[in-house]
Motif scaffolding. Structure first.
Motif, PDB file in Angstrom:
ATOM      1  N   GLY A 232      -3.298 -12.600 -15.932  1.00 11.10           N
ATOM      2  CA  GLY A 232      -2.672 -13.799 -16.516  1.00 11.10           C
ATOM      3  C   GLY A 232      -1.925 -14.833 -16.138  1.00 11.10           C
ATOM      4  N   GLY A 233      -1.524 -15.744 -16.705  1.00  9.80           N
ATOM      5  CA  GLY A 233      -0.853 -16.981 -16.029  1.00  9.80           C
ATOM      6  C   GLY A 233      -1.475 -18.366 -16.664  1.00  9.80           C
ATOM      7  N   ASP A 234      -0.795 -19.356 -16.645  1.00  7.65           N
ATOM      8  CA  ASP A 234      -1.099 -20.729 -17.034  1.00  7.65           C
ATOM      9  C   ASP A 234      -1.741 -21.543 -15.928  1.00  7.65           C
ATOM     10  OD1 ASP A 234       1.168 -21.009 -15.957  1.00  7.65           O
ATOM     11  OD2 ASP A 234       2.188 -22.028 -17.394  1.00  7.65           O
ATOM     12  N   ALA A 235      -1.727 -21.238 -14.652  1.00  9.30           N
ATOM     13  CA  ALA A 235      -2.197 -21.925 -13.595  1.00  9.30           C
ATOM     14  C   ALA A 235      -3.880 -21.829 -13.341  1.00  9.30           C
ATOM     15  CB  ALA A 235      -1.377 -21.608 -12.338  1.00  9.30           C
TER      16      ALA A 235
ATOM     17  N   THR B 247       0.773  -1.310   0.039  1.00  8.88           N
ATOM     18  CA  THR B 247       0.072  -0.005  -0.037  1.00  8.88           C
ATOM     19  C   THR B 247       0.717   1.241   0.014  1.00  8.88           C
ATOM     20  OG1 THR B 247      -0.063  -0.020   2.552  1.00  8.88           O
ATOM     21  CG2 THR B 247      -1.897  -1.248   1.185  1.00  8.88           C
ATOM     22  N   GLN B 248       1.969   1.260  -0.311  1.00  7.83           N
ATOM     23  CA  GLN B 248       3.001   2.375   0.046  1.00  7.83           C
ATOM     24  C   GLN B 248       3.304   3.221  -1.229  1.00  7.83           C
ATOM     25  OE1 GLN B 248       7.190   1.642   0.244  1.00  7.83           O
ATOM     26  NE2 GLN B 248       6.820  -0.541  -0.612  1.00  7.83           N
ATOM     27  N   SER B 249       2.854   2.684  -2.288  1.00  7.31           N
ATOM     28  CA  SER B 249       3.086   3.422  -3.598  1.00  7.31           C
ATOM     29  C   SER B 249       1.675   3.689  -4.422  1.00  7.31           C
ATOM     30  CB  SER B 249       4.167   2.633  -4.486  1.00  7.31           C
ATOM     31  OG  SER B 249       4.343   3.190  -5.915  1.00  7.31           O
ATOM     32  N   SER B 250       2.018   5.048  -5.276  1.00  4.46           N
ATOM     33  CA  SER B 250       0.811   5.304  -6.142  1.00  4.46           C
ATOM     34  C   SER B 250       0.824   4.144  -7.349  1.00  4.46           C
ATOM     35  CB  SER B 250       1.053   6.526  -6.509  1.00  4.46           C
ATOM     36  OG  SER B 250       2.341   6.924  -7.268  1.00  4.46           O
ATOM     37  N   ILE B 251       1.862   3.625  -7.558  1.00  5.56           N
ATOM     38  CA  ILE B 251       2.160   2.686  -8.566  1.00  5.56           C
ATOM     39  C   ILE B 251       1.478   1.244  -8.014  1.00  5.56           C
ATOM     40  CG2 ILE B 251       3.669   1.484 -10.189  1.00  5.56           C
ATOM     41  CD1 ILE B 251       5.283   3.872 -10.200  1.00  5.56           C
ATOM     42  N   PRO B 252       0.731   0.724  -8.324  1.00  7.05           N
ATOM     43  CA  PRO B 252      -0.067  -0.479  -7.671  1.00  7.05           C
ATOM     44  C   PRO B 252       1.011  -1.763  -8.140  1.00  7.05           C
ATOM     45  CG  PRO B 252      -1.158  -0.120  -9.614  1.00  7.05           C
ATOM     46  CD  PRO B 252      -0.328   1.099  -9.529  1.00  7.05           C
ATOM     47  N   TYR B 253       0.681  -2.827  -7.326  1.00  9.25           N
ATOM     48  CA  TYR B 253       1.597  -4.084  -7.549  1.00  9.25           C
ATOM     49  C   TYR B 253       0.908  -5.294  -7.953  1.00  9.25           C
ATOM     50  CZ  TYR B 253       5.064  -1.968  -4.123  1.00  9.25           C
ATOM     51  OH  TYR B 253       5.989  -1.293  -3.549  1.00  9.25           O
ATOM     52  N   VAL B 254       1.796  -6.091  -8.787  1.00  4.70           N
ATOM     53  CA  VAL B 254       1.220  -7.470  -9.287  1.00  4.70           C
ATOM     54  C   VAL B 254       1.607  -8.477  -8.304  1.00  4.70           C
ATOM     55  CG1 VAL B 254       1.250  -8.935 -11.107  1.00  4.70           C
ATOM     56  CG2 VAL B 254       1.280  -6.498 -11.492  1.00  4.70           C
ATOM     57  N   LEU B 255       0.731  -9.194  -7.802  1.00  2.93           N
ATOM     58  CA  LEU B 255       0.795 -10.187  -6.922  1.00  2.93           C
ATOM     59  C   LEU B 255       0.975 -11.516  -7.838  1.00  2.93           C
ATOM     60  CD1 LEU B 255       1.157 -12.081  -4.273  1.00  2.93           C
ATOM     61  CD2 LEU B 255      -1.294 -12.242  -4.218  1.00  2.93           C
ATOM     62  N   ARG B 256       2.369 -12.197  -7.728  1.00  2.00           N
ATOM     63  CA  ARG B 256       2.428 -13.595  -8.735  1.00  2.00           C
ATOM     64  C   ARG B 256       2.448 -14.666  -7.841  1.00  2.00           C
ATOM     65  NH1 ARG B 256       6.537 -13.980 -13.506  1.00  2.00           N
ATOM     66  NH2 ARG B 256       4.648 -12.930 -14.324  1.00  2.00           N
ATOM     67  N   MET B 257       1.595 -15.801  -8.110  1.00  2.00           N
ATOM     68  CA  MET B 257       1.581 -16.976  -7.430  1.00  2.00           C
ATOM     69  C   MET B 257       2.177 -18.039  -8.267  1.00  2.00           C
ATOM     70  SD  MET B 257      -0.450 -15.777  -5.009  1.00  2.00           S
ATOM     71  CE  MET B 257      -1.528 -16.568  -4.079  1.00  2.00           C
ATOM     72  N   GLU B 258       3.196 -18.359  -7.779  1.00  2.00           N
ATOM     73  CA  GLU B 258       4.006 -19.475  -8.334  1.00  2.00           C
ATOM     74  C   GLU B 258       4.248 -20.832  -7.950  1.00  2.00           C
ATOM     75  OE1 GLU B 258       7.418 -16.503 -10.507  1.00  2.00           O
ATOM     76  OE2 GLU B 258       7.950 -17.855  -8.785  1.00  2.00           O
ATOM     77  N   MET B 259       3.827 -21.802  -8.770  1.00  2.00           N
ATOM     78  CA  MET B 259       3.497 -23.279  -8.149  1.00  2.00           C
ATOM     79  C   MET B 259       4.328 -24.314  -9.027  1.00  2.00           C
ATOM     80  SD  MET B 259      -0.571 -22.459  -7.962  1.00  2.00           S
ATOM     81  CE  MET B 259      -0.224 -20.746  -8.969  1.00  2.00           C
ATOM     82  N   VAL B 260       4.861 -25.327  -8.192  1.00  2.00           N
ATOM     83  CA  VAL B 260       5.290 -26.443  -8.589  1.00  2.00           C
ATOM     84  C   VAL B 260       4.777 -27.606  -8.267  1.00  2.00           C
ATOM     85  CG1 VAL B 260       7.578 -27.620  -9.107  1.00  2.00           C
ATOM     86  CG2 VAL B 260       7.633 -25.196  -8.758  1.00  2.00           C
ATOM     87  N   ASP B 261       4.277 -28.595  -9.236  1.00  2.00           N
ATOM     88  CA  ASP B 261       3.652 -29.688  -8.806  1.00  2.00           C
ATOM     89  C   ASP B 261       4.745 -30.890  -8.613  1.00  2.00           C
ATOM     90  OD1 ASP B 261       4.493 -30.903 -11.385  1.00  2.00           O
ATOM     91  OD2 ASP B 261       2.235 -31.029 -11.873  1.00  2.00           O
TER      92      ASP B 261
ATOM     93  N   VAL C 230       6.278 -29.890 -13.028  1.00  2.00           N
ATOM     94  CA  VAL C 230       5.728 -28.694 -13.657  1.00  2.00           C
ATOM     95  C   VAL C 230       5.415 -27.552 -12.996  1.00  2.00           C
ATOM     96  CG1 VAL C 230       3.656 -28.273 -15.238  1.00  2.00           C
ATOM     97  CG2 VAL C 230       4.440 -30.539 -15.155  1.00  2.00           C
ATOM     98  N   ARG C 231       5.866 -26.505 -13.683  1.00  2.00           N
ATOM     99  CA  ARG C 231       5.777 -24.956 -13.057  1.00  2.00           C
ATOM    100  C   ARG C 231       4.928 -24.237 -13.840  1.00  2.00           C
ATOM    101  NH1 ARG C 231      10.697 -23.517 -10.364  1.00  2.00           N
ATOM    102  NH2 ARG C 231      12.005 -25.421 -10.370  1.00  2.00           N
ATOM    103  N   LYS C 232       3.979 -23.624 -12.847  1.00  2.00           N
ATOM    104  CA  LYS C 232       2.927 -22.764 -13.581  1.00  2.00           C
ATOM    105  C   LYS C 232       2.783 -21.463 -12.644  1.00  2.00           C
ATOM    106  CE  LYS C 232       0.309 -25.992 -16.123  1.00  2.00           C
ATOM    107  NZ  LYS C 232      -0.976 -26.532 -16.576  1.00  2.00           N
ATOM    108  N   TYR C 233       2.165 -20.322 -13.165  1.00  2.00           N
ATOM    109  CA  TYR C 233       1.919 -19.117 -12.153  1.00  2.00           C
ATOM    110  C   TYR C 233       0.445 -18.402 -12.530  1.00  2.00           C
ATOM    111  CZ  TYR C 233       2.592 -16.048 -16.346  1.00  2.00           C
ATOM    112  OH  TYR C 233       2.389 -15.341 -17.439  1.00  2.00           O
ATOM    113  N   ALA C 234       0.228 -17.625 -11.766  1.00  2.00           N
ATOM    114  CA  ALA C 234      -0.863 -16.746 -11.915  1.00  2.00           C
ATOM    115  C   ALA C 234      -0.721 -15.464 -11.253  1.00  2.00           C
ATOM    116  CB  ALA C 234      -2.275 -17.303 -11.142  1.00  2.00           C
ATOM    117  N   ASP C 235      -1.046 -14.286 -12.113  1.00  2.00           N
ATOM    118  CA  ASP C 235      -0.842 -12.917 -11.591  1.00  2.00           C
ATOM    119  C   ASP C 235      -1.910 -12.158 -11.408  1.00  2.00           C
ATOM    120  OD1 ASP C 235       2.104 -13.176 -12.133  1.00  2.00           O
ATOM    121  OD2 ASP C 235       1.835 -12.232 -14.012  1.00  2.00           O
ATOM    122  N   TYR C 236      -2.153 -11.322 -10.473  1.00  2.00           N
ATOM    123  CA  TYR C 236      -3.189 -10.505 -10.021  1.00  2.00           C
ATOM    124  C   TYR C 236      -2.774  -8.992  -9.972  1.00  2.00           C
ATOM    125  CZ  TYR C 236      -5.348 -14.985  -9.149  1.00  2.00           C
ATOM    126  OH  TYR C 236      -6.109 -16.221  -9.219  1.00  2.00           O
ATOM    127  N   SER C 237      -3.202  -8.264 -10.610  1.00  2.00           N
ATOM    128  CA  SER C 237      -2.935  -6.874 -10.669  1.00  2.00           C
ATOM    129  C   SER C 237      -3.675  -5.940  -9.567  1.00  2.00           C
ATOM    130  CB  SER C 237      -3.260  -6.145 -12.168  1.00  2.00           C
ATOM    131  OG  SER C 237      -2.294  -6.949 -13.049  1.00  2.00           O
TER     132      SER C 237
END
Length: 414
Positions: free
Chosen positions: A289-292, A244-258, A262-269
């Motif tokens: 975006g992301g393939d998870a 919450t510190q910046s006027s520029i928002p963040y993207v949260l990336r969730m990275e996962m390995v099974d 196999v590796r996949k990810y999901a992004d939340y803006s």
């Protein structure tokens, strides 16, 4: 007691400083040099306390010796009285009773003195151990005093700021968000493109139990290491300050390995976590975006028509086993044994129970029988627990104009 407490504290610090730079409470752990300073600070007061105890025991021993002499004198006088007149004999009998009572009191005091002497001897031995330990630490910290845990020198408000200021390698850095009262340690992933990811959570091998209470999830738990080999939760308060510190928002990336690698990810803006007054509520603007797949949007498990609505996570407050903030009549965090942004209950849960091999059953889940593993329902079944996970954030402007592709490549190279 002071010596005992100090000895225990030093033991904890020493074990901590062998390999880690952050303790279970998320606070920087000093290296051997810091421990030596700690010892030097408290050692004089402990020695003074022990000296005071020695003097007091000496005074008590002298008083006891004087009392014993008095008892013996009174016994002698009683014997003399018995050899004289009958009246004197009666008086001496009464005197003898008093002597016996007095003597029993002295014996009780002597027993206490013996116990105190035992404590003194024990503390003296521990003091010698501390002195020896202090000497060893001083030898380790002879000029120059080099920390055993490597922390990079560059500092910033987050890991992207660190990268912008010259941070080139992934590792441990101190950051201080704009609203934070003091700096704290984080692990930064910095790639060849100058992207600086601030890591919020890491699961690797199940070595860390994520069944923690509200205070632990607030402050953080686990260990940060320069080689990024350990599991941790950075802490909700730190995540709030970072996001919450910046006027520029963040993207949260969730990275996962099974468990097949196999590796996949999901992004939340536009990811944010609200303050504690709002129970660290999770919000984001959109799945970017992301393939998870978008498990945060909920999932239709086929159990009920409302499954997707009641398993979405956007706008949910954080819950722990001891602090229920979910939408369920029961306690999702309690039945799952871990903290998360629960709805009723979840379709995504990266703080869930670690299951070796991935697959598990209702029976494995224990008494509740609910899906309590490390779940991302849009990729694997709710009865499949992932092997590795990472939660990390970066300013959104670093992933625009092809930046996402660079981020995916970087993830694949971990």
């Amino acid at each position: 007691m002071a010596s005992s407490l100090l000895h225990a504290a030093v033991g904890v610090l020493l074990s901590c400083c062998l390999s880690y730079a952050v303790s279970d409470t998320g606070i920087y752990c000093p290296t051997t040099c810091g421990v030596a300073d700690y010892l030097q600070k408290y050692k004089p007061s402990v020695e003074a306390d022990l000296k005071y105890m020695e003097n007091k025991l000496g005074e008590i021993a002298n008083l006891t010796k004087g009392a014993q002499d008095t008892v013996q004198y009174m016994r002698d006088q009683s014997v003399k009285a018995q050899k004289s007149t009958p009246d004197s004999y009666l008086k001496s009998s009464s005197m003898l009773d008093d002597i016996i009572r007095f003597e029993k009191s002295i014996v009780a005091q002597e027993e206490q003195i013996y116990a105190l002497q035992g404590i003194l001897e024990s503390n003296s031995k521990r003091m010698l151990d501390l002195k020896q330990m202090s000497i060893q630490l001083e030898q380790k910290c002879k000029e120059p005093c080099k920390d055993t845990v490597e922390i990079q020198e560059v500092k910033g408000k987050d890991c992207q700021d660190v990268a912008n200021k010259g941070g080139k390698v992934s590792g441990l850095y101190f950051v201080k968000p704009q609203q934070a009262a003091e700096e704290f340690l984080v692990y930064c992933e910095i790639d060849n493109f100058g992207n600086g990811w601030t890591v919020l959570q890491r699961r690797r091998d199940g070595s860390l139990d994520f069944n923690k209470n509200w205070v632990q999830y607030k402050n953080g738990f686990g260990h940060l290491t320069p080689d990024d080999s350990t599991e941790f939760w950075l802490g909700l308060e730190k995540i709030h300050k970072l996001s919450t510190q910046s006027s520029i928002p963040y993207v949260l990336r969730m990275e996962m390995v099974d468990w097949s690698g196999v590796r996949k990810y999901a992004d939340y803006s536009m990811f944010r976590v609200s303050p504690e007054q709002d129970m660290y509520r999770l919000t984001y603007a959109y799945y970017s975006g992301g393939d998870a797949g978008d498990a945060f949007d909920g999932f239709d498990f086929g159990d009920d028509a409302s499954d997707k609505f009641y398993t979405s996570h956007n706008g949910m407050q954080f819950s722990t086993p001891d602090k229920d903030n979910d939408k369920y009549d029961g306690n999702c965090a309690q039945q799952d044994g871990s903290g998360w942004w629960m709805n009723r209950c979840h379709a995504a849960h990266l703080n869930g129970k670690y299951y070796q091999g991935g697959t598990y059953t209702e029976k494995d889940a224990g008494e509740s029988g609910y899906d309590n593993g490390i779940i991302w329902a849009t990729w694997h079944s709710r009865w499949y627990s992932l092997k590795e996970t990472t939660m990390k954030i970066i300013p959104i402007n670093r992933l625009t104009g092809g930046g996402q592709n660079a981020g995916v490549k970087q993830f694949g190279d971990i």
